[in-house]
Motif scaffolding. Sequence first.
Motif, short mmCIF file in Angstrom:
data_model
loop_
_atom_site.label_atom_id
_atom_site.label_comp_id
_atom_site.label_asym_id
_atom_site.label_seq_id
_atom_site.Cartn_x
_atom_site.Cartn_y
_atom_site.Cartn_z
N GLN A 65 58.70 29.65 53.75
CA GLN A 65 57.97 30.76 53.12
C GLN A 65 58.88 31.93 52.77
O GLN A 65 58.41 32.95 52.27
CB GLN A 65 56.85 31.24 54.03
CG GLN A 65 55.81 30.19 54.25
CD GLN A 65 54.62 30.73 55.01
OE1 GLN A 65 54.55 31.91 55.31
NE2 GLN A 65 53.69 29.87 55.32
N LYS B 120 58.60 33.97 49.55
CA LYS B 120 57.47 34.89 49.40
C LYS B 120 57.69 36.24 50.08
O LYS B 120 56.92 37.16 49.89
CB LYS B 120 56.20 34.26 49.98
CG LYS B 120 55.79 32.97 49.35
CD LYS B 120 54.58 32.43 50.06
CE LYS B 120 54.20 31.05 49.59
NZ LYS B 120 53.06 30.52 50.36
N THR C 15 57.72 39.51 48.01
CA THR C 15 56.38 39.85 47.51
C THR C 15 55.51 40.39 48.63
O THR C 15 54.80 41.38 48.45
CB THR C 15 55.72 38.61 46.88
OG1 THR C 15 56.59 38.06 45.91
CG2 THR C 15 54.39 38.95 46.25
N ILE C 16 55.57 39.74 49.77
CA ILE C 16 54.78 40.20 50.93
C ILE C 16 55.24 41.58 51.36
O ILE C 16 54.42 42.45 51.65
CB ILE C 16 54.90 39.18 52.09
CG1 ILE C 16 54.23 37.86 51.72
CG2 ILE C 16 54.30 39.75 53.37
CD1 ILE C 16 54.52 36.72 52.66
N SER D 34 53.80 44.13 49.12
CA SER D 34 52.35 44.27 49.29
C SER D 34 51.99 45.09 50.52
O SER D 34 50.97 45.77 50.53
CB SER D 34 51.67 42.91 49.34
OG SER D 34 51.88 42.29 50.58
N VAL E 104 59.37 41.92 57.37
CA VAL E 104 58.48 40.77 57.21
C VAL E 104 59.00 39.58 58.01
O VAL E 104 58.23 38.89 58.68
CB VAL E 104 58.32 40.41 55.71
CG1 VAL E 104 57.55 39.11 55.53
CG2 VAL E 104 57.63 41.54 54.97
N TYR F 102 57.02 37.70 61.06
CA TYR F 102 56.76 36.26 61.11
C TYR F 102 57.34 35.65 62.39
O TYR F 102 56.71 34.79 63.01
CB TYR F 102 57.35 35.57 59.88
CG TYR F 102 56.40 35.51 58.71
CD1 TYR F 102 55.89 34.31 58.26
CD2 TYR F 102 56.01 36.66 58.05
CE1 TYR F 102 55.02 34.24 57.19
CE2 TYR F 102 55.14 36.61 56.98
CZ TYR F 102 54.64 35.40 56.55
OH TYR F 102 53.77 35.35 55.50
N LYS G 170 47.91 36.21 58.69
CA LYS G 170 47.01 36.91 57.78
C LYS G 170 46.48 38.18 58.44
O LYS G 170 46.45 39.25 57.84
CB LYS G 170 45.86 35.98 57.39
CG LYS G 170 44.87 36.57 56.44
CD LYS G 170 43.80 35.56 56.10
CE LYS G 170 42.74 36.16 55.21
NZ LYS G 170 41.67 35.22 54.91
N ARG H 286 49.38 40.85 58.87
CA ARG H 286 49.69 41.52 57.61
C ARG H 286 48.59 42.52 57.24
O ARG H 286 48.87 43.62 56.79
CB ARG H 286 49.87 40.50 56.49
CG ARG H 286 51.21 39.81 56.60
CD ARG H 286 51.46 38.70 55.63
NE ARG H 286 50.75 38.71 54.37
CZ ARG H 286 50.61 37.64 53.60
NH1 ARG H 286 51.14 36.50 53.98
NH2 ARG H 286 49.98 37.72 52.47
N TYR I 138 49.14 46.55 56.83
CA TYR I 138 48.74 47.24 55.60
C TYR I 138 47.74 48.36 55.92
O TYR I 138 47.87 49.47 55.43
CB TYR I 138 48.13 46.25 54.61
CG TYR I 138 47.69 46.92 53.34
CD1 TYR I 138 48.62 47.36 52.42
CD2 TYR I 138 46.35 47.12 53.07
CE1 TYR I 138 48.24 47.98 51.26
CE2 TYR I 138 45.95 47.75 51.91
CZ TYR I 138 46.90 48.18 51.01
OH TYR I 138 46.50 48.80 49.87
#
Length: 181
Positions: free
Chosen positions: A29, A32, A35-36, A39, A47, A51, A77, A80, A84
Amino acid sequence: MIDALVIEYRETKNELVFNELYRELIDKQRKKFSTIARSIGSNEADVTALYEDILMKCIEKWDGIRPFEHLYKFSMKRARANIYRNQLGRRNKESIVDPQDVGADKTAGATTEEAYIETETMRNFKGMIDDEITLKVVEAFLQTDKPSYAEISRVTGVNRWSVTRILKRLDTTKNRELLLA
């Protein structure tokens, strides 16, 4: 396959097994991550750390009944979303005040915090509002202590029914505390 790797790692604590788990769950992953990171308003290193932390927590928590990958993805999920949400809350509470906004003509005589709240609210609305009439109605709504459709209509010169439609569309009457908080 992943379930078997987790079971083996929990029993043996073998680094080779963990490296295989890491490749399967995190390295695949990695594309990604940029992008994560955007976001959630962070960087790729954060990130990656997130993880890795979630992987370790999931290895400890996993009950062995349901698939490990489901637990891992659900935990990611949720983590994150929490990041956020926390950053969004912090960003709303800890903003840098633009010196040009404080002390502007329409906020003269107000304290710095009140001036900032008013200009920030108007800036948010100006981003959402397309036309001048709606902006005029919203400004009147925010400036009135106890707004009513008739009062706003009288102040702005806009038809009462138009004022009603505009405010209901923006849903300002229900969220006044949120607007001024």
